[in-house]
Design an enzyme around this catalytic site. Structure first.
Site, mmCIF file in Angstrom:
data_model
loop_
_atom_site.group_PDB
_atom_site.id
_atom_site.type_symbol
_atom_site.label_atom_id
_atom_site.label_comp_id
_atom_site.label_asym_id
_atom_site.label_seq_id
_atom_site.Cartn_x
_atom_site.Cartn_y
_atom_site.Cartn_z
ATOM 1 N N CYS A 1 -0.385 0.410 13.605
ATOM 2 C CA CYS A 1 -0.155 0.633 12.176
ATOM 3 C C CYS A 1 1.304 0.452 11.786
ATOM 4 O O CYS A 1 1.608 -0.067 10.705
ATOM 5 C CB CYS A 1 -0.651 2.018 11.761
ATOM 6 S SG CYS A 1 0.155 3.387 12.626
ATOM 7 N N HIS B 1 -0.015 8.058 11.537
ATOM 8 C CA HIS B 1 -0.257 6.803 10.833
ATOM 9 C C HIS B 1 0.982 6.440 10.020
ATOM 10 O O HIS B 1 1.810 7.307 9.692
ATOM 11 C CB HIS B 1 -1.469 6.958 9.914
ATOM 12 C CG HIS B 1 -1.996 5.676 9.359
ATOM 13 N ND1 HIS B 1 -2.276 4.579 10.140
ATOM 14 C CD2 HIS B 1 -2.294 5.310 8.073
ATOM 15 C CE1 HIS B 1 -2.741 3.608 9.390
ATOM 16 N NE2 HIS B 1 -2.755 4.025 8.118
ATOM 17 N N ASP C 1 -2.218 0.651 2.058
ATOM 18 C CA ASP C 1 -2.368 0.806 3.510
ATOM 19 C C ASP C 1 -2.772 -0.543 4.098
ATOM 20 O O ASP C 1 -3.964 -0.876 4.155
ATOM 21 C CB ASP C 1 -3.423 1.866 3.830
ATOM 22 C CG ASP C 1 -3.375 2.302 5.290
ATOM 23 O OD1 ASP C 1 -2.770 1.585 6.102
ATOM 24 O OD2 ASP C 1 -3.941 3.364 5.617
#
Length: 683
Positions: free
Chosen positions: A430, A474, A490
């Protein structure tokens, strides 16, 4: 001869010594990871040496040898820690002295010193961990030490260890009410309760910086970061809600992102160049409670977005301009707090301001291919007319269709991290994806920044808590949009929709133990066992580790105190002491009444005859008492003699009737018959 027979044939001293050494080893075993390696090795060798001497009935080392070993222990502690004062050096020295003391246990006094040091070592485990597992292990250690202590006070014969264990268990059970009362009502003093670690060494978790690749390391860490419980127990949040905001990163040097260093208490001159939060919340609120594990960081984990300060007892959280909630001191012990969040919100300026230029800066000479791609997009009339969201959608579309993959092992990135992701490797975790996305947005002139935190969670069906782990760490992006302010994007969801849409996580490779458990238990059984264990740990955290002064005062309020303080606690403790004393007195009286009622009645008759002038020994039976009473008092004692013979008959020739009823009748007759009285001497 098997091992059990060999142990049974050992002399008592050898048996007791080996048992004591096993208990000591059990107590100090959890401390091995906190001790220097040489200390653990030295202690193991010393205990092994003492066990060998006991097994072979060899003499203990001499005084000079012990002096030399003690000097080596002190010297080693000084060389390692540069001092003998403090938690870590003190523990090192105490553990070494405990092991050395076992080599000179020649008298009961030496054994008492060993027990004292062992009890102290047992308590030292809680300096480093107050988990349920540690408490359970030390409870067994406590029973072992109490058993050895009871056994040491039985110097005669060869009492079985099971008998000493039974006595020790009884002592522990009798002491449990006192322990519970002191835990609930003794004033909470932070230095004595919940002693934190001195350093952050060995801790993993979010930090105020992000080097490309370090969040992927957190995916290998399955430890719990915090637990969450919604006030509405039946609420099942969509994945888009479970974004827990942590540090916001704005400064980029090519490989590492850093947080904005401006704090609430810094001067106004610096604060003028930062963006105000301008948080606006709307829609229904989510009310919940979080139990945060020690992170040794000053930030609180809350759902986006939280407008009001979380309720954290005496601490006063404050919100940064980037919506991150902070406290002034690092979280070095378990914290439980309540918060109210609104999933529907806007924040940041709605119109362009000069301070937004900070979020478009990039290091010179870095990622040239990404800069060229951004320039190409800006030159595209269709993208230029679509504004910020057109550029964002173009980047997301490239991630969806360009062959990019989500992986824990993308390889080692070089100097131009964004170029490598967009054009070469096309794989990452991520933080690789978010970093490359923000670099591209900034290169296209779009204000953008990285937000780190936790995303997702797992519902424990046993206790109804959502569990968020370090592996849920994250990184996502925020871009500034005209008229909307900061908007969450995202980009990981474009590469791996399951990561942010279906609670799917990349699984770290299992070790030997995990593989072995997988062959023994089915996945469902292992998951259920894990849920039960974590629910038990959560209860331990809620009711023991998080039993703060505030909760103590809440208990006093429930007991009827309007504004409880330490004086009320003292009054409660004093009342408990008085109640305990009265209970002890009642217990003593009850025990006294539990003696043989026939013997009590006989003793009472003997006492009445003694007051009348006939004093006979305590062992005199009823028939002899009757004969002596007739001889001494004459016919006037006939009723007494008959009563004594009936008492003897009850004892040695009981009738078919209920003996308790006969005893009650004898007690009534005793009050009715006329007993002899002492005659005054004739002048």
């Amino acid at each position: 001869m098997n091992l059990r027979q060999t142990l049974a044939a050992l002399p008592r001293d050898a048996r007791d010594t080996l048992f004591m050494l096993c208990v000591i080893a059990w107590v100090i075993a959890p401390l091995v990871r906190e001790l220097p390696v040489w200390t653990s090795v030295a202690v193991a060798l010393l205990l092994l040496l003492r066990g060998t001497l006991a097994w072979r009935a060899k003499p203990l080392p001499g005084r000079w040898t012990m002096h030399l070993l003690m000097l080596c222990a002190v010297a080693g502690t000084l060389l390692t820690h540069r001092t003998i004062v403090g938690r870590d050096p003190g523990l090192t020295l105490v553990i070494l002295l405990l092991a050395l003391k076992t080599l000179e246990a020649r008298a009961q006094r030496d054994a008492m010193v060993i027990f004292f040091l062992a009890f102290f070592s047992m308590l030292s485990n809680f300096f480093y961990s107050q988990s349920l597992a540690t408490a359970a292990a030390m409870l067994l250690g406590l029973l072992g030490l109490l058993t050895a202590l009871v056994n040491a006070h039985q110097p005669v014969g060869r009492p079985p260890l099971v008998q000493s264990l039974r006595t020790a268990s009884t002592m522990a059970l009798l002491g449990t009410p006192v322990m519970v009362a002191l835990f609930m009502f003794f004033p909470r003093m932070a230095p004595l309760w919940g002693v934190p670690n001195d350093t952050m060494a060995g801790r993993t978790g979010l930090s105020g910086q992000m080097k490309v690749g370090n969040i992927a390391e957190l995916a290998l860490d399955d430890r719990i970061a915090f637990r969450l419980r919604f006030d509405d127990a039946g609420y099942r949040p969509p994945q888009s809600v479970l974004y827990f905001r942590g540090p916001v990163l704005t400064s980029f040097d090519g490989r590492e992102w850093l947080a904005d260093p401006v704090r609430e208490d810094e001067d106004e001159a610096r604060r003028r160049f930062t963006l105000p939060a301008q948080l606006q919340v709307r829609g229904p609120a989510l009310r919940y409670e979080i139990t945060l594990e020690p992170s040794f960081r000053p930030w609180l984990m809350v759902l986006e977005a939280t407008a009001e300060p979380p309720a954290l007892g005496t601490r006063r959280p404050y919100m940064m301009q980037d919506l991150q909630w902070m406290v002034r001191q690092p979280i070095n012990e378990l914290q439980r707090y309540r918060a109210v969040s609104h999933p529907d919100f806007t924040h940041g300026p709605l119109e362009a301001v000069p301070a937004l230029r900070t979020f478009t800066t990039l290091p010179q000479g870095m990622n040239p291919r990404t800069l060229a791609l951004a320039a190409q997009w800006r030159a595209d009339p269709q993208l230029a007319q679509g504004g910020t969201m057109a550029l964002v959608n173009a980047a997301l579309q490239r991630l969806r269709t360009g062959g990019y993959t989500y992986t824990l092992e993308p390889g080692l990135y070089g100097e131009h991290t964004a170029d490598e992701f967009w054009f070469d490797r096309k794989q990452g975790f991520c933080e690789h994806i978010a970093s490359a996305f923000v670099v591209l947005m900034r290169a296209a002139g779009v204000p953008a920044r990285i937000v780190t935190g936790y995303q997702g969670g797992e519902l424990n069906p046993v206790d109804g808590y959502w569990t968020v782990r370090q592996s849920d760490a994250h990184a996502w992006a925020e871009v500034w949009v005209q008229g909307q302010g900061w908007v969450r994007v995202d980009p990981t969801g474009a590469v791996s929709p399951g990561r942010v849409g279906q609670f799917q996580r990349l699984q770290a490779p299992q070790g030997v133990l995990g593989n072995a458990m997988g062959t023994v238990l089915s996945p469902n059984a292992a998951q259920r066992l894990r849920a039960v264990w974590e629910a038990a740990n959560n209860r331990w955290n809620q009711w023991v580790l998080n039993y703060t002064q505030e909760r103590q005062y809440d208990l006093l309020r429930q007991l009827g105190f309007d504004s409880p303080d330490w004086q009320d606690l003292a009054a409660v403790i004093a009342g408990l002491i008085v109640a305990s004393a009265l209970g002890g007195a009642a217990w003593t009286l009850w025990e006294r009444l539990q003696h043989d009622p026939w013997l009590r009645l006989l003793a009472l008759a003997r006492a009445r005859l003694a007051r009348a002038g006939l004093d006979l020994p305590e062992h005199t039976p009823p028939r002899t008492l009757a004969a002596q009473a007739l001889a001494h008092f004459g016919p006037q004692a006939q009723a007494v003699a008959d009563w004594l013979l009936r008492l003897e008959h009850l004892r040695y020739a009981p009738s078919p009737t209920d003996p308790r009823a006969t005893l009650r009748q004898l007690r009534r007759d005793m009050r009715q018959i006329r007993w002899p009285v002492r005659q005054s001497p004739t002048p």
